[in-house]
Design an enzyme around this catalytic site. Structure first.
Site, PDB file in Angstrom:
ATOM      1  N   HIS A 253      -7.348  -5.505  -1.344  1.00  0.00           N
ATOM      2  CA  HIS A 253      -6.293  -4.878  -0.695  1.00  0.00           C
ATOM      3  C   HIS A 253      -5.525  -5.685   0.409  1.00  0.00           C
ATOM      4  O   HIS A 253      -4.397  -5.555   0.789  1.00  0.00           O
ATOM      5  CB  HIS A 253      -6.709  -3.479  -0.082  1.00  0.00           C
ATOM      6  CG  HIS A 253      -5.390  -2.470   0.033  1.00  0.00           C
ATOM      7  ND1 HIS A 253      -4.750  -2.012  -1.190  1.00  0.00           N
ATOM      8  CD2 HIS A 253      -5.082  -1.816   1.062  1.00  0.00           C
ATOM      9  CE1 HIS A 253      -3.821  -1.197  -0.499  1.00  0.00           C
ATOM     10  NE2 HIS A 253      -3.977  -0.956   0.689  1.00  0.00           N
TER      11      HIS A 253
ATOM     12  N   SER B 190       0.901  -1.035   0.007  1.00  0.00           N
ATOM     13  CA  SER B 190      -0.050   0.024   0.121  1.00  0.00           C
ATOM     14  C   SER B 190       0.880   1.153   0.124  1.00  0.00           C
ATOM     15  O   SER B 190       1.650   1.288  -0.844  1.00  0.00           O
ATOM     16  CB  SER B 190      -1.027   0.086   1.103  1.00  0.00           C
ATOM     17  OG  SER B 190      -1.863   0.931   0.985  1.00  0.00           O
TER      18      SER B 190
END
Length: 710
Positions: free
Chosen positions: A679, A562
């Protein structure tokens, strides 16, 4: 502690062939040629080329992008199949995952609710004990929800009397949630169903007749996974009614950028709405009368400071805040008061307060001290009452309850210690294990060391170094970092990392600036115009490890996800000579367009606004996509997923396409694209092991770590 949950024509037969001299078994890699488009935009006098913009399109909608993904995965899969030790790593990771993992229990109405994964289940199962001494029984088993195991049980909240349970479902790793309700006694799922929930808390009213939640407007199909998230609102759902009848409780149509999360007070009399505009802990607080929702007052008007409700006692509400306290303090506010009437209960100290709870007439305050947790006890007036004993340097979580609670539960873990659940008796102070894992390794075989090093500007930065006691340097080393959004990296256990350590590798976690390890100043020093400090800290960590003999020059791999994927992409561009291999996972790679998709608009607090000249000139200097250059790059494996609607996969697609098209050395530059994954949260165990064994085998191959089978 009470925390928020927030928050084909393109492919031709021509291919570029790169020789990979790492071993005789390595075959040349033929990358697919990615179509370039003539997209050039002038921003503040700078002509910005974006030849791969079409890869931003949703892979589920655009067949050209889908074909590109298929072609890239075919190349990556073929290469990974040649890596030595990959199968052995996967086998060992499965063995290391195969132990019962229990979550922190919550007691409601005399019932105890908790999750457990027996070991290799794709998703954890929710159990309930109808009393302290009753046998446990399965309440929700999500493993039958999808054949690929990619539909997960997300949040779950029992009503105060323990008779009903709200729970949310996550499918394919997406941030969208579907909320349902279950009768605890019968296990029957009720007809209630709530959709378009994202970045939301779930809060029962005290009567258990309904609950509060946050939702966004329903997007059109094309924008379901890419459209910006705006106009969030809080609604109340009464059991037995359709979602269309849910009354609006709070919204700010004149401020569509605000997010809103609701918490019900311990006494059930009011709803505390916390509003925010981005990722910074800057909140507006609105108190809404539960009996009369039209009766409301703003008790903290400015989006300026952090406010975390810790609980209630009598006519006081306790908050953790950074108002006039960069490392935070605990304050009390009269129920009838506002920000101007707070009184300090536990003042700011050298350690950062990371959360607090009012439980059983005590204040439990969790501190971060040099990136590990320390829990201190106080009475309600703030008088110190000692420390909660912990097994060692590690991380804790849990501590749920209210003023009347006689017990609470918490978790403890460290790099060499999987999560153990403890019960804390609030009447006599006894701390006893409640759920201990049975392990396939000996934690005493590993050493966890904290060291400090100097960054480029002399700043003292901590790092954790983890290795087997028998390993001496220099050894193949995996350096991990994040460095952003006030998020602190604390000690935690990972079976996949343990597989690396077992083979003689070293794992290092650097607590670089941009995180929250030392409060607001540490965060501020690593964001906006100061973002380069983050990269300097990480580069300095690598140089320190080589200089100190922990690892060798050709033995250092780096990894981050991320914002940490951005970190990896940026430092590889800046110092390709320093690293042997890199894994940039679900990274933010295009810093000039990140704010145009899904949750990207929130990140301007850390990154700035690409539309503002000063921010633009900072961003373009380190944006991974824009700063790829001709150089001898390390081996790079990018990893992302098709359903990532947090950091859309177009970031990774564009970065990889440009890296492959650049004269960046002879080592492989690949992308691994997972299907029906997002994610990270909700990813099934099978996918975690498969992905981790691929990536760790890749990193091991280029750092010289020899994988030995049983």
């Amino acid at each position: 502690m009470r925390h928020r949950a927030i928050f084909a024509a393109l492919l031709g037969t021509v291919a570029m062939t790169l020789a990979v001299p790492a071993s005789a078994k390595d075959a040349p890699i033929a990358y697919p040629v990615t179509e370039k488009v003539d997209t050039v935009e002038e921003q503040f006098g700078v002509k910005v080329e974006d030849p791969y913009r079409w890869l931003e399109n949703d892979v589920r909608v655009d067949p050209k992008v889908a074909a590109w993904v298929e072609a890239q995965n075919k190349v990556t899969d073929a290469y990974l199949e040649t890596l030595p030790g990959r199968a052995e790593l996967a086998k060992r990771m499965r063995a290391l995952y195969d132990f019962a993992r229990t979550g922190v229990p919550r007691e409601k109405g005399g019932r105890y609710f908790f999750t457990r994964n027996s070991g290799l289940q794709n998703q954890s199962v929710l159990y309930v004990k109808d009393s302290k001494d009753a046998a446990e029984r399965v309440l929700i088993d999500p493993n039958a929800w999808a054949k690929d195991g990619a539909t997960a049980l997300d949040a779950w909240v029992p009503s105060d009397d323990g008779t009903k349970l709200i729970y949310s479902i996550q499918d394919g790793g997406s941030d969208w949630r579907t909320v349902k309700v279950l009768d605890v006694a019968t296990g029957k799922v009720l007809d209630d169903e709530i959709k378009w929930v994202k970045f939301s808390g779930l809060e029962w009213d005290k009567a258990g007749k309904g609950f509060y939640y946050s939702r966004f407007p329903e997007p059109d199909k094309a924008g379901e996974f890419q459209s910006l998230n705006t106009n969030q609102e809080i609604r109340y759902h009464a059991l037995g009614t359709p979602q269309s009848a849910d009354p609006l409780i709070h919204a700010t149509p004149d401020e569509p950028q605000l997010n809103h999360v609701a918490e019900v007070s311990d006494d059930g009399s009011f709803l505390l709405v916390t509003s925010s505009s981005g990722t910074d802990e800057r909140y507006r607080l609105t108190m809404i009368d539960v009996a009369n929702p039209a009766k409301r007052r703003v008790i903290v008007p400015e989006l300026k400071n952090d406010w975390q409700m810790a609980g209630m006692a009598g006519d006081k509400i306790y908050f953790v805040t950074n108002k006039d306290a960069p490392r935070l303090k605990l304050v009390a506010m009269p129920v009838t008061g506002d920000e101007s009437s707070i009184q300090t209960v536990v003042p700011e100290s050298d350690a950062v307060i990371d959360g607090a709870s009012v439980i059983g007439g005590k204040l439990l305050v969790n501190y971060l001290k040099d990136a590990h947790d320390v829990v201190k006890l106080f009475d309600l007036s703030g008088k110190p009452a000692g420390d909660l004993p912990l097994p060692g340097i590690g991380s804790v979580g849990g501590f749920q309850g209210d003023l009347e609670s006689k017990e609470t539960f918490f978790s403890y873990s460290s790099f060499n210690r999987p999560t153990t659940i403890y019960r804390y008796d609030l009447t006599n102070g006894a701390v006893t294990p409640w759920a201990e894992p049975k392990l396939a390794f000996n934690p005493e075989d590993y050493v966890v060391e904290q060291r400090f090093y100097a960054s480029k500007d002399g700043t003292r930065v901590p790092m954790f170094i983890v290795r087997k006691k028998s390993v001496t340097g220099p050894a193949p080393t995996l350096l991990y970092g994040y460095g952003g959004f006030n998020i602190s990296l604390t000690p935690g256990f990972s079976p996949t990392r343990l597989a690396w350590l077992e083979q003689g590798g070293v794992f290092v976690q650097a607590n670089i600036r941009g995180g929250g390890e030392y409060g607001k100043a540490w965060h501020d020093a690593g964001r906006l115009a100061n973002k380069q400090n983050v990269f300097d800290d990480f580069i300095a960590a690598g140089e320190f490890l080589i200089r100190e003999g922990v690892t060798g020059k050709d033995q250092l791999a780096i990894q981050g996800g991320s914002n940490g994927g951005l970190l990896v992409g940026a430092v590889v561009n800046q110092r390709p000579d320093l690293f042997a291999a890199a894994n940039a996972a679900v990274g933010v790679m295009d810093m000039l367009r990140f704010d145009r998709f899904t949750a990207g608009r929130y990140w301007v607090d850390d990154y700035g606004y690409p539309s503002k000249e000063a921010d633009f000139r900072t961003l373009i200097k380190y944006s991974p996509y824009h700063t790829i250059r001709k150089a001898d790059y390390p081996a790079v494996i990018v990893s992302t997923a098709d359903t990532d609607d947090r950091v859309v996969p177009g970031h990774s697609f564009k970065y990889t396409a440009k890296l492959q098209a650049t004269e960046a050395g002879d080592k492989p530059h690949l992308i691994r694209i997972e299907t029906r994954a997002g994610h990270g949260s909700g990813k099934p165990t099978d996918k975690i092991i498969e992905e981790s064994s691929d990536i760790y085998a890749f990193l091991a191959h280029f750092t010289g770590l020899k994988i030995v089978g049983e």
